[in-house]
Write a protein that holds these residues in place. Structure first.
Motif, PDB file in Angstrom:
ATOM      1  N   ARG A  51       0.979  -1.076   0.182  1.00 23.26           N
ATOM      2  CA  ARG A  51       0.091   0.041  -0.038  1.00 23.26           C
ATOM      3  C   ARG A  51       0.909   0.987   0.010  1.00 23.26           C
ATOM      4  O   ARG A  51       0.963   1.738  -1.016  1.00 23.26           O
ATOM      5  CB  ARG A  51      -0.923  -0.015   1.243  1.00 23.26           C
ATOM      6  N   ILE A  57       0.758  -7.041  -0.926  1.00 20.12           N
ATOM      7  CA  ILE A  57      -0.208  -7.084   0.155  1.00 20.12           C
ATOM      8  C   ILE A  57      -0.169  -8.294   0.821  1.00 20.12           C
ATOM      9  O   ILE A  57      -0.604  -9.389  -0.013  1.00 20.12           O
ATOM     10  CB  ILE A  57      -1.572  -6.457  -0.432  1.00 20.12           C
ATOM     11  N   ASN A  60      -5.045  -7.914   5.359  1.00 24.64           N
ATOM     12  CA  ASN A  60      -5.890  -7.044   5.375  1.00 24.64           C
ATOM     13  C   ASN A  60      -6.373  -6.241   6.620  1.00 24.64           C
ATOM     14  O   ASN A  60      -7.169  -5.467   6.954  1.00 24.64           O
ATOM     15  CB  ASN A  60      -7.063  -7.301   4.891  1.00 24.64           C
TER      16      ASN A  60
END
Length: 130
Positions: A51, A57, A60
């Motif tokens: 990010r 990534i 989350n």
């Protein structure tokens, strides 16, 4: 296995992960823990990856509004670990076997996550430890 990576984890998780490590070794696929309890700062670093920071990534969970099971939970323990294969290619191996072994021990396997698969991840079920 480094006991440091077990520090701060829920006792039930520790027992199950020790069984998993022994079982996978007996099957000829030794694994090792790469990540146990995470600080809030470490979780924020991982969330930034892909990010605001270079890389892919990998989570989350921002560590604040959505805490990772790796972070300290209400009971004061971490409820998750990540493992890799103890080989020259640590992220190549029989992940389905690893996941099935974890599930047979009553753990939740990140390889079944639908939003972001996380094959190295194993955690206590939410209803069991919280």
């Amino acid at each position: 296995m480094s006991d440091d990576l077990l520090t701060g984890l829920h006792p039930t998780l520790i027992k199950r992960i020790q069984h998993l490590l022994e079982g996978m070794r007996a099957l000829g696929f030794p694994v090792r823990i790469t990540d146990g309890l995470r600080s809030d700062a470490r979780q924020a670093e991982l969330y930034a990856q892909g990010r605001d920071a270079p890389g892919s990534i990998v989570t989350n969970c921002d560590g604040v509004t959505h805490r990772s099971r790796h972070q300290t939970q209400v009971d004061g323990y971490g409820h998750a670990v990540d493992c890799c294969f103890d080989t020259d290619a640590p992220y190549e191996g029989p992940w389905a076997l690893y996941g099935a072994a974890g599930e047979a021990l009553g753990l939740v396997w990140g390889g079944r996550f639908t939003k972001l698969q996380d094959r190295p991840h194993l955690e206590l079920p939410v209803t069991e430890a919280d």
